[in-house]
Design an enzyme around this catalytic site. Sequence first.
Site, short mmCIF file in Angstrom:
data_model
loop_
_atom_site.label_atom_id
_atom_site.label_comp_id
_atom_site.label_asym_id
_atom_site.label_seq_id
_atom_site.Cartn_x
_atom_site.Cartn_y
_atom_site.Cartn_z
N GLY A 22 48.84 26.29 39.38
CA GLY A 22 48.43 24.89 39.43
C GLY A 22 47.25 24.69 40.36
N HIS A 240 48.01 34.70 47.52
CA HIS A 240 48.73 34.12 46.38
C HIS A 240 48.21 34.63 45.04
CE1 HIS A 240 51.54 31.20 44.87
NE2 HIS A 240 50.63 30.46 44.28
#
Length: 263
Positions: A22, A240
């Site tokens: 996202g 990430h």
Amino acid sequence: MTLAFHRAGPAGAPPLVLLHGGGPGATAMSNFGRTIPVFAKRFDTLAVDQPGYGASELGELTGQYFTHAADALARLLDELGLDRVDLIGNSLGGGTAVRFALNHPARAGKLLLMGPGGLSLNVFAADPTEGVKRLGAFGVAPSRERMAAFLRTLVFDPSLITDELIDSRLAAAGDSSFLRDSFGGPHFEEGLLWRDAHRLRNEVLLVWGREDRVNPLDGALVALKLIRRCRLHVFGGCGHWAHLEKFDEFNRLAFDFLEGDPS
């Protein structure tokens, strides 16, 4: 609702779905632009813009986002005549992949999940995390500086966050307030995927960056304990975006997992 996607790879090859993370400006190509050609050599590779991202419509979001996105993916697979797929999901995409496997178990094969949202439960790290805070700050008052600050929380190596990347993500950033409403709405418990992790019967590979500042490494511990057929791989010197920061190593790991015999 129509989902946009990029498809590449030999006809008849095993189908593989890539689900991006996202954050403002995220799309299938922004997350997996380098990855698609590699996997398309051996898989029928489908990189999907999740609802509300890229060229995909959001549709009527009446429930929790992971459920909404998973059901949209099931409809897309129906249209393409794909009965069962393996999935690679990063962050938000990891959450969608897990919900897809839970709600459509006959259609989900192996799951490779990179710092997955919803399945991650912070045991030791602060909550909200640094990455989530910076994401929220951009949502309140979007700016180039806040976009750059958010993107830098996604990586260990800050040189990966180039001016070109910042500008492209800023140009593609839309209104993602629907995520806040979905995760905080009356169906929010559907987003707590760790509660249902014990129901997964899929072979699962969790991939984490040791320096992940969005979904920290300790978030893997509950899922690792609860999922019956689960393993964890940790990359040091990695945030990430493991598939980008550890590009070659990640690809080798993924091929070994996806093409190996079931455990």
